[in-house]
Design an enzyme around this catalytic site. Structure first.
Site, PDB file in Angstrom:
ATOM      1  N   GLY A   1      45.927  24.852  39.929  1.00  0.00           N
ATOM      2  CA  GLY A   1      45.641  24.869  38.496  1.00  0.00           C
ATOM      3  C   GLY A   1      45.813  26.249  37.909  1.00  0.00           C
ATOM      4  N   ARG A   2      44.683  26.951  37.754  1.00  0.00           N
ATOM      5  CA  ARG A   2      44.663  28.218  37.002  1.00  0.00           C
ATOM      6  C   ARG A   2      45.657  29.280  37.452  1.00  0.00           C
ATOM      7  NH1 ARG A   2      38.304  27.972  37.521  1.00  0.00           N
ATOM      8  NH2 ARG A   2      39.095  26.845  39.343  1.00  0.00           N
TER       9      ARG A   2
ATOM     10  N   ASP B   1      44.935  21.080  33.492  1.00  0.00           N
ATOM     11  CA  ASP B   1      43.550  21.100  33.019  1.00  0.00           C
ATOM     12  C   ASP B   1      43.454  21.761  31.647  1.00  0.00           C
ATOM     13  OD1 ASP B   1      42.619  19.776  35.284  1.00  0.00           O
ATOM     14  OD2 ASP B   1      42.428  21.639  36.408  1.00  0.00           O
TER      15      ASP B   1
ATOM     16  N   ARG C   1      45.217  29.481  46.629  1.00  0.00           N
ATOM     17  CA  ARG C   1      45.353  30.758  45.921  1.00  0.00           C
ATOM     18  C   ARG C   1      46.274  31.697  46.683  1.00  0.00           C
ATOM     19  NH1 ARG C   1      43.146  28.060  42.675  1.00  0.00           N
ATOM     20  NH2 ARG C   1      41.283  28.473  41.440  1.00  0.00           N
TER      21      ARG C   1
ATOM     22  N   LYS D   1      49.333  16.930  37.677  1.00  0.00           N
ATOM     23  CA  LYS D   1      48.105  16.147  37.836  1.00  0.00           C
ATOM     24  C   LYS D   1      47.375  16.077  36.489  1.00  0.00           C
ATOM     25  CE  LYS D   1      44.117  17.726  39.803  1.00  0.00           C
ATOM     26  NZ  LYS D   1      42.968  17.326  38.956  1.00  0.00           N
TER      27      LYS D   1
ATOM     28  N   HIS E   1      36.150   4.098  41.092  1.00  0.00           N
ATOM     29  CA  HIS E   1      35.076   3.700  42.016  1.00  0.00           C
ATOM     30  C   HIS E   1      34.285   2.589  41.328  1.00  0.00           C
ATOM     31  CE1 HIS E   1      31.492   5.156  44.743  1.00  0.00           C
ATOM     32  NE2 HIS E   1      31.795   3.872  44.907  1.00  0.00           N
ATOM     33  N   ASP E   2      34.551   1.344  41.726  1.00  0.00           N
ATOM     34  CA  ASP E   2      33.902   0.209  41.061  1.00  0.00           C
ATOM     35  C   ASP E   2      34.060  -0.986  42.003  1.00  0.00           C
ATOM     36  OD1 ASP E   2      32.930  -1.619  39.011  1.00  0.00           O
ATOM     37  OD2 ASP E   2      33.600  -0.163  37.523  1.00  0.00           O
ATOM     38  N   ILE E   3      33.737  -2.188  41.532  1.00  0.00           N
ATOM     39  CA  ILE E   3      33.929  -3.357  42.390  1.00  0.00           C
ATOM     40  C   ILE E   3      35.441  -3.551  42.622  1.00  0.00           C
ATOM     41  CG2 ILE E   3      31.769  -4.490  41.762  1.00  0.00           C
ATOM     42  CD1 ILE E   3      33.410  -6.310  39.888  1.00  0.00           C
ATOM     43  N   PRO E   4      35.808  -4.161  43.760  1.00  0.00           N
ATOM     44  CA  PRO E   4      37.228  -4.244  44.123  1.00  0.00           C
ATOM     45  C   PRO E   4      38.124  -4.796  43.023  1.00  0.00           C
ATOM     46  CG  PRO E   4      35.878  -4.921  45.984  1.00  0.00           C
ATOM     47  CD  PRO E   4      34.936  -4.707  44.827  1.00  0.00           C
ATOM     48  N   ASN E   5      37.709  -5.875  42.379  1.00  0.00           N
ATOM     49  CA  ASN E   5      38.544  -6.507  41.350  1.00  0.00           C
ATOM     50  C   ASN E   5      38.841  -5.537  40.203  1.00  0.00           C
ATOM     51  OD1 ASN E   5      39.772  -8.945  40.140  1.00  0.00           O
ATOM     52  ND2 ASN E   5      38.118  -8.710  38.637  1.00  0.00           N
TER      53      ASN E   5
ATOM     54  N   THR F   1      33.967  18.069  47.182  1.00  0.00           N
ATOM     55  CA  THR F   1      33.714  19.373  47.802  1.00  0.00           C
ATOM     56  C   THR F   1      32.523  20.077  47.162  1.00  0.00           C
ATOM     57  OG1 THR F   1      35.455  20.216  46.384  1.00  0.00           O
ATOM     58  CG2 THR F   1      36.026  19.849  48.684  1.00  0.00           C
TER      59      THR F   1
ATOM     60  N   ASP G   1      44.628  11.461  38.219  1.00  0.00           N
ATOM     61  CA  ASP G   1      43.439  11.783  39.023  1.00  0.00           C
ATOM     62  C   ASP G   1      42.188  11.260  38.319  1.00  0.00           C
ATOM     63  OD1 ASP G   1      41.598  13.013  40.721  1.00  0.00           O
ATOM     64  OD2 ASP G   1      41.866  15.004  39.840  1.00  0.00           O
ATOM     65  N   LEU G   2      42.001   9.931  38.353  1.00  0.00           N
ATOM     66  CA  LEU G   2      40.834   9.351  37.665  1.00  0.00           C
ATOM     67  C   LEU G   2      39.769   8.874  38.652  1.00  0.00           C
ATOM     68  CD1 LEU G   2      42.535   7.503  34.656  1.00  0.00           C
ATOM     69  CD2 LEU G   2      41.538   9.786  34.747  1.00  0.00           C
ATOM     70  N   LYS G   3      40.038   8.965  39.949  1.00  0.00           N
ATOM     71  CA  LYS G   3      39.030   8.687  40.996  1.00  0.00           C
ATOM     72  C   LYS G   3      38.258   7.392  40.730  1.00  0.00           C
ATOM     73  CE  LYS G   3      38.245  13.622  41.981  1.00  0.00           C
ATOM     74  NZ  LYS G   3      38.839  14.285  40.807  1.00  0.00           N
TER      75      LYS G   3
HETATM   76  O1  C5P Z   1      42.412  25.904  38.811  1.00  0.00           O
HETATM   77  P1  C5P Z   1      42.340  25.361  40.209  1.00  0.00           P
HETATM   78  O2  C5P Z   1      43.544  25.694  41.052  1.00  0.00           O
HETATM   79  O3  C5P Z   1      41.036  25.702  40.906  1.00  0.00           O
HETATM   80  O4  C5P Z   1      42.378  23.777  39.981  1.00  0.00           O
HETATM   81  C1  C5P Z   1      42.238  22.884  41.035  1.00  0.00           C
HETATM   82  C2  C5P Z   1      42.317  21.473  40.539  1.00  0.00           C
HETATM   83  O5  C5P Z   1      42.000  20.619  41.638  1.00  0.00           O
HETATM   84  C3  C5P Z   1      41.349  21.119  39.423  1.00  0.00           C
HETATM   85  O6  C5P Z   1      41.958  20.104  38.620  1.00  0.00           O
HETATM   86  C4  C5P Z   1      40.162  20.559  40.178  1.00  0.00           C
HETATM   87  O7  C5P Z   1      39.420  19.634  39.417  1.00  0.00           O
HETATM   88  C5  C5P Z   1      40.850  19.852  41.335  1.00  0.00           C
HETATM   89  N1  C5P Z   1      40.011  19.669  42.524  1.00  0.00           N
HETATM   90  C6  C5P Z   1      39.400  20.721  43.178  1.00  0.00           C
HETATM   91  N2  C5P Z   1      38.627  20.486  44.278  1.00  0.00           N
HETATM   92  C7  C5P Z   1      38.479  19.249  44.734  1.00  0.00           C
HETATM   93  C8  C5P Z   1      39.105  18.174  44.114  1.00  0.00           C
HETATM   94  C9  C5P Z   1      39.874  18.435  42.982  1.00  0.00           C
HETATM   95  O8  C5P Z   1      39.551  21.877  42.781  1.00  0.00           O
HETATM   96  N3  C5P Z   1      37.768  19.048  45.819  1.00  0.00           N
END
Ligand code: C5P
Length: 237
Positions: free
Chosen positions: A209-210, A10, A180, A32, A63-67, A119, A59-61
């Site tokens: 991530g962080r 990120d 964490r 990712k 979401h559109d029409i199937p084609n 989430t 991770d581009l998620k």
């Molecule tokens: O820094 P951190 O560990 O919180 O990063 C978590 C990664 O997972 C980020 O790229 C965040 O967008 C992604 N993510 C998330 N919760 C989700 C789906 C994806 O934290 N439900």
């Protein structure tokens, strides 16, 4: 490469991300790439990360029409990504058509997973878009739909994995963010789970991530995450 840790890259720019990757070993983690970095840096940057030897989860998620989704997924697979995702709420036809379109890649086919309920959405957010089910009910419903569509797994909260494991098969892949160690700041994550606990609850891959990207020594932090999951008994799917 058999690490279960997927480091969320990120960063705002490919320069920052590349500097970070210079010190990371592709044998120790996967990567990712999400919407911010992809929008800033594009497919060439994805290719460059793959060329460094990393498995890339794009991770581009979609979401559109199937084609449209099926065609976008084929282009992503052409880049050589290891994993990509769609929104399960795009429906059965969107997911199964995308899954079928990736068949042409044979053994090199990327893993195709789905996002169930973001989430960030609580019960009242679902009600506003006409869904009366609780978030967990909706997650289980969409996880089952995803598995029936022939996809490889879902992204889910580590707090949901034990419930989900009762509804999906053992080789259905659960990818969980919000991980964490005790010493890590939660940041904006509301419910966090430790790496060993997440694996014990049924997660297959952990998105971190962080706690790694902002660590004084990302390599040392990554080593600790890998160590924490090393006792996991379930083989990788
Ligand atoms: O820094 P951190 O560990 O919180 O990063 C978590 C990664 O997972 C980020 O790229 C965040 O967008 C992604 N993510 C998330 N919760 C989700 C789906 C994806 O934290 N439900």
């Amino acid at each position: 490469m058999n690490s279960r840790i997927i480091v969320a890259l990120d960063f705002e720019s490919s320069k920052q991300a590349s500097n970070f990757l210079d010190n990371l070993d592709p044998e120790e983690c996967r990567i990712k790439i999400g919407k911010e970095l992809f929008t800033a840096s594009g497919p060439d940057f994805v290719r460059s990360v793959i060329a460094r030897g990393f498995d890339v989860f794009l991770d581009l998620k979609y979401h559109d029409i199937p084609n449209t989704v099926a065609k976008a997924a084929v282009v992503a697979a052409d880049l050589g990504v290891w994993m990509l995702n769609v929104h399960a709420s795009g429906g059965m036809a969107m997911m199964s058509q995308t899954r079928d379109a990736l068949e042409r890649f044979g053994a090199d086919r990327p893993k195709l997973i789905a996002v169930t309920v973001l989430t960030s959405m609580a019960g009242n957010d679902l009600a506003q878009i006409g869904i009366q089910a609780s978030p967990l009910e909706q997650v289980v419903r969409l996880a089952t739909l995803t598995e029936n569509a022939g996809l490889d797994g879902i992204v889910c909260s580590a707090a949901e994995t034990s419930t989900l494991r009762k509804s999906v098969s053992s080789d259905f892949c659960l990818v969980t963010p919000g991980i964490r160690r005790l010493e890590d700041a939660a940041g904006d994550q509301k419910r966090v789970v430790g790496p060993g606990e997440a694996i014990a609850n049924g997660s297959d891959y952990l998105v971190v991530g962080r706690p790694i990207t902002k660590a004084a020594s990302p390599n040392a932090a990554l080593g600790e995450f890998n160590l924490a999951v090393a006792g996991a008994v379930k083989p990788l799917v």
